[in-house]
Design a protein around this motif. Structure first.
Motif, PDB file in Angstrom:
ATOM      1  N   THR A 111       0.820  -1.212   0.000  1.00  0.00           N
ATOM      2  CA  THR A 111       0.000   0.000   0.000  1.00  0.00           C
ATOM      3  C   THR A 111       0.859   1.268   0.000  1.00  0.00           C
ATOM      4  N   PRO A 112       1.872   1.401   0.863  1.00  0.00           N
ATOM      5  CA  PRO A 112       2.741   2.580   0.763  1.00  0.00           C
ATOM      6  C   PRO A 112       3.396   2.714  -0.604  1.00  0.00           C
ATOM      7  N   LEU A 113       3.803   1.603  -1.189  1.00  0.00           N
ATOM      8  CA  LEU A 113       4.438   1.637  -2.507  1.00  0.00           C
ATOM      9  C   LEU A 113       3.485   2.169  -3.561  1.00  0.00           C
ATOM     10  N   MET A 114       2.286   1.612  -3.638  1.00  0.00           N
ATOM     11  CA  MET A 114       1.342   2.008  -4.678  1.00  0.00           C
ATOM     12  C   MET A 114       0.765   3.402  -4.414  1.00  0.00           C
ATOM     13  N   ALA A 115       0.634   3.795  -3.143  1.00  0.00           N
ATOM     14  CA  ALA A 115       0.199   5.155  -2.837  1.00  0.00           C
ATOM     15  C   ALA A 115       1.252   6.162  -3.285  1.00  0.00           C
TER      16      ALA A 115
ATOM     17  N   LEU B 103      -3.366   4.013 -16.676  1.00  0.00           N
ATOM     18  CA  LEU B 103      -2.668   3.066 -15.810  1.00  0.00           C
ATOM     19  C   LEU B 103      -3.643   2.542 -14.763  1.00  0.00           C
ATOM     20  N   THR B 104      -3.671   1.225 -14.602  1.00  0.00           N
ATOM     21  CA  THR B 104      -4.488   0.602 -13.558  1.00  0.00           C
ATOM     22  C   THR B 104      -3.577  -0.199 -12.635  1.00  0.00           C
ATOM     23  N   LEU B 105      -3.675   0.073 -11.342  1.00  0.00           N
ATOM     24  CA  LEU B 105      -2.909  -0.638 -10.322  1.00  0.00           C
ATOM     25  C   LEU B 105      -3.839  -1.602  -9.602  1.00  0.00           C
ATOM     26  N   TRP B 106      -3.564  -2.895  -9.727  1.00  0.00           N
ATOM     27  CA  TRP B 106      -4.343  -3.938  -9.071  1.00  0.00           C
ATOM     28  C   TRP B 106      -3.522  -4.441  -7.886  1.00  0.00           C
ATOM     29  N   ILE B 107      -4.059  -4.320  -6.674  1.00  0.00           N
ATOM     30  CA  ILE B 107      -3.291  -4.611  -5.466  1.00  0.00           C
ATOM     31  C   ILE B 107      -4.061  -5.622  -4.625  1.00  0.00           C
ATOM     32  N   SER B 108      -3.395  -6.723  -4.249  1.00  0.00           N
ATOM     33  CA  SER B 108      -4.151  -7.722  -3.486  1.00  0.00           C
ATOM     34  C   SER B 108      -3.257  -8.791  -2.881  1.00  0.00           C
ATOM     35  N   THR B 109      -3.849  -9.460  -1.897  1.00  0.00           N
ATOM     36  CA  THR B 109      -3.371 -10.757  -1.450  1.00  0.00           C
ATOM     37  C   THR B 109      -4.267 -11.815  -2.087  1.00  0.00           C
ATOM     38  N   ALA B 110      -4.057 -13.061  -1.742  1.00  0.00           N
ATOM     39  CA  ALA B 110      -4.824 -14.153  -2.340  1.00  0.00           C
ATOM     40  C   ALA B 110      -6.286 -14.128  -1.885  1.00  0.00           C
ATOM     41  N   GLY B 111      -7.130 -14.747  -2.687  1.00  0.00           N
ATOM     42  CA  GLY B 111      -8.539 -14.879  -2.351  1.00  0.00           C
ATOM     43  C   GLY B 111      -8.900 -16.323  -2.079  1.00  0.00           C
ATOM     44  N   HIS B 112     -10.145 -16.663  -2.369  1.00  0.00           N
ATOM     45  CA  HIS B 112     -10.639 -18.021  -2.145  1.00  0.00           C
ATOM     46  C   HIS B 112     -10.929 -18.700  -3.482  1.00  0.00           C
ATOM     47  N   GLU B 113     -11.055 -19.994  -3.453  1.00  0.00           N
ATOM     48  CA  GLU B 113     -11.338 -20.746  -4.662  1.00  0.00           C
ATOM     49  C   GLU B 113     -12.689 -20.352  -5.250  1.00  0.00           C
ATOM     50  N   GLY B 114     -12.802 -20.483  -6.577  1.00  0.00           N
ATOM     51  CA  GLY B 114     -14.062 -20.180  -7.240  1.00  0.00           C
ATOM     52  C   GLY B 114     -13.972 -18.917  -8.076  1.00  0.00           C
ATOM     53  N   PRO B 115     -14.999 -18.660  -8.882  1.00  0.00           N
ATOM     54  CA  PRO B 115     -15.000 -17.472  -9.745  1.00  0.00           C
ATOM     55  C   PRO B 115     -14.940 -16.185  -8.928  1.00  0.00           C
TER      56      PRO B 115
ATOM     57  N   ILE C 162     -15.593   2.042   1.225  1.00  0.00           N
ATOM     58  CA  ILE C 162     -15.006   3.366   1.300  1.00  0.00           C
ATOM     59  C   ILE C 162     -13.892   3.402   2.342  1.00  0.00           C
ATOM     60  N   ASP C 163     -14.088   2.698   3.452  1.00  0.00           N
ATOM     61  CA  ASP C 163     -13.076   2.690   4.503  1.00  0.00           C
ATOM     62  C   ASP C 163     -11.776   2.064   4.018  1.00  0.00           C
ATOM     63  N   GLN C 164     -11.870   0.973   3.249  1.00  0.00           N
ATOM     64  CA  GLN C 164     -10.654   0.331   2.745  1.00  0.00           C
ATOM     65  C   GLN C 164      -9.926   1.242   1.769  1.00  0.00           C
ATOM     66  N   ALA C 165     -10.678   1.895   0.879  1.00  0.00           N
ATOM     67  CA  ALA C 165     -10.060   2.852  -0.035  1.00  0.00           C
ATOM     68  C   ALA C 165      -9.442   4.010   0.752  1.00  0.00           C
ATOM     69  N   GLY C 166     -10.061   4.330   1.886  1.00  0.00           N
ATOM     70  CA  GLY C 166      -9.544   5.405   2.719  1.00  0.00           C
ATOM     71  C   GLY C 166      -8.181   5.104   3.302  1.00  0.00           C
ATOM     72  N   VAL C 167      -7.858   3.827   3.518  1.00  0.00           N
ATOM     73  CA  VAL C 167      -6.522   3.458   4.008  1.00  0.00           C
ATOM     74  C   VAL C 167      -5.469   3.870   2.987  1.00  0.00           C
ATOM     75  N   PHE C 168      -5.753   3.578   1.723  1.00  0.00           N
ATOM     76  CA  PHE C 168      -4.842   3.954   0.647  1.00  0.00           C
ATOM     77  C   PHE C 168      -4.744   5.472   0.550  1.00  0.00           C
ATOM     78  N   PHE C 169      -5.888   6.147   0.591  1.00  0.00           N
ATOM     79  CA  PHE C 169      -5.920   7.603   0.503  1.00  0.00           C
ATOM     80  C   PHE C 169      -5.128   8.235   1.651  1.00  0.00           C
TER      81      PHE C 169
END
Length: 338
Positions: free
Chosen positions: A113-117, A230-242, A141-148
């Motif tokens: 998050t610090p890197l992409m911010a 430019l689109t920045l996709w930031i994540s950890t792993a998710g769960h199985e399935g679509p 909104i709260d999660q986006a607020g962490v990045f902001f």
């Protein structure tokens, strides 16, 4: 020379390794399984001035906003430097950025998050695009607020960057002063959020928590009239399935395998352990946590391993969030990263 002012481009024809300046050559081997030069073609260039500028921007203008490093310069680790340098400095024959999608798939507590911010701040300050409309999107909104918060407080702690913008905290909005109405804003969480916008930079934070792909589709179509979006996709792993995160992971792996038509425009920064990994082995943790020993402390890792030995539900989430292993079960209390 400080990463903020425009400088004279120092261009290198970028087809072979010998064409990369020495100070950036070692970064070609940092991203797991990926060589940023692999899909280069005649006419591509590496702009050393841009590369040097973005490193200086981070290390001379940005700082840490919390923890033991509070107030200290945001000095880039090699993996972080590789991501930002090749994202912005690899240009095509028209002088535009080659890479339009950057997928940062890194376990929790590695400083993504610090890197992409920081990268988002650089785009607002240094990208030549006029009238930028830059948006941060997350599952809430709260999660986006962490990045902001990382964007805002990094600027507030540097008088030069603060003077370049107007921050409207209640609107989660940063306007670039004298920059042709450029701004960065947290996107509304409703489904209509990205539609009707002319998006230059999009940040999708914690992609694994997004319920569906509609938001992403709206953002992608919002790029249509921009010359180098430019689109920045930031994540950890998710769960199985679509899911959106598994779609993005499949796209990244196709690029890594060399069989993707978007290989020239997609940066796959993927750190992930195998499904049957030995999670008790500290070397497994080191191999998929590029900030091991920096932001991810070894003492914490040993504590996590010990707890996982006796708590199966904790073990599943530890595998997912700290080793980036896609798991079958969901424990939502872990999903909101503090």
């Amino acid at each position: 020379g400080d990463g903020v002012a425009d400088g004279q481009a120092d261009l290198y024809v970028c087809v072979k390794r010998r064409d990369i300046p020495k100070e950036f050559l070692e970064l070609l081997d940092v991203l797991p399984g990926y060589d940023p030069l692999r899909d280069a073609v005649a006419g591509d260039v590496f702009d050393a001035a841009i590369a040097e500028g973005i490193v200086q921007y981070f290390e001379h203008h940005l700082c840490h906003i919390e923890g033991d490093l509070y107030g200290k310069p945001l000095v880039l680790e090699p993996w972080q430097k590789a991501i930002v340098v090749f994202t912005v400095a690899m240009l095509d024959s028209n002088g535009l950025r080659r890479f339009r999608n950057v997928f940062v798939y890194v376990p929790r507590k590695n400083g993504k998050t610090p890197l992409m911010a920081g990268l988002a701040n650089w785009v607002l300050d240094c990208d030549p695009e006029r009238g930028q409309q830059n948006y941060i999107a997350a599952s809430s909104i709260d999660q986006a607020g962490v990045f902001f918060r990382w964007m805002r407080e990094s600027r507030e702690m540097n008088p030069d960057l603060l003077a370049r913008c107007v921050i409207k905290g209640s609107y989660r909005l940063i306007e670039r002063a004298g920059r042709n109405n450029s701004f960065t804003k947290v996107l509304s969480s409703d489904r209509a959020g990205p539609h009707g916008k002319n998006i230059h930079l999009a940040v999708l934070e914690e992609v694994h928590a997004h319920a569906d792909e509609e938001l992403a589709h709206g953002i992608i179509t919002g790029h249509a009239s921009r010359s180098q979006p430019l689109t920045l996709w930031i994540s950890t792993a998710g769960h199985e399935g679509p899911s959106l995160i598994n779609t993005m992971l499949a796209r990244a792996r196709a690029v890594l395998d060399g069989g993707s038509k978007e290989a020239r425009s997609f940066v796959p920064a993927v750190w992930s352990a195998a499904a049957g990994c030995d999670w008790r082995d500290i070397e497994t943790w080191k191999s998929v946590n590029p900030n091991f020993g920096v932001s991810l402390k070894e003492a914490y890792v040993h504590e996590s391993i010990a707890q996982a030995e006796v708590d199966a539900s904790y073990r599943e989430e530890m595998l997912r969030l700290h080793l980036n292993v896609t798991t079958a079960t969901s424990h939502s209390l872990w999903d909101a990263e503090s």
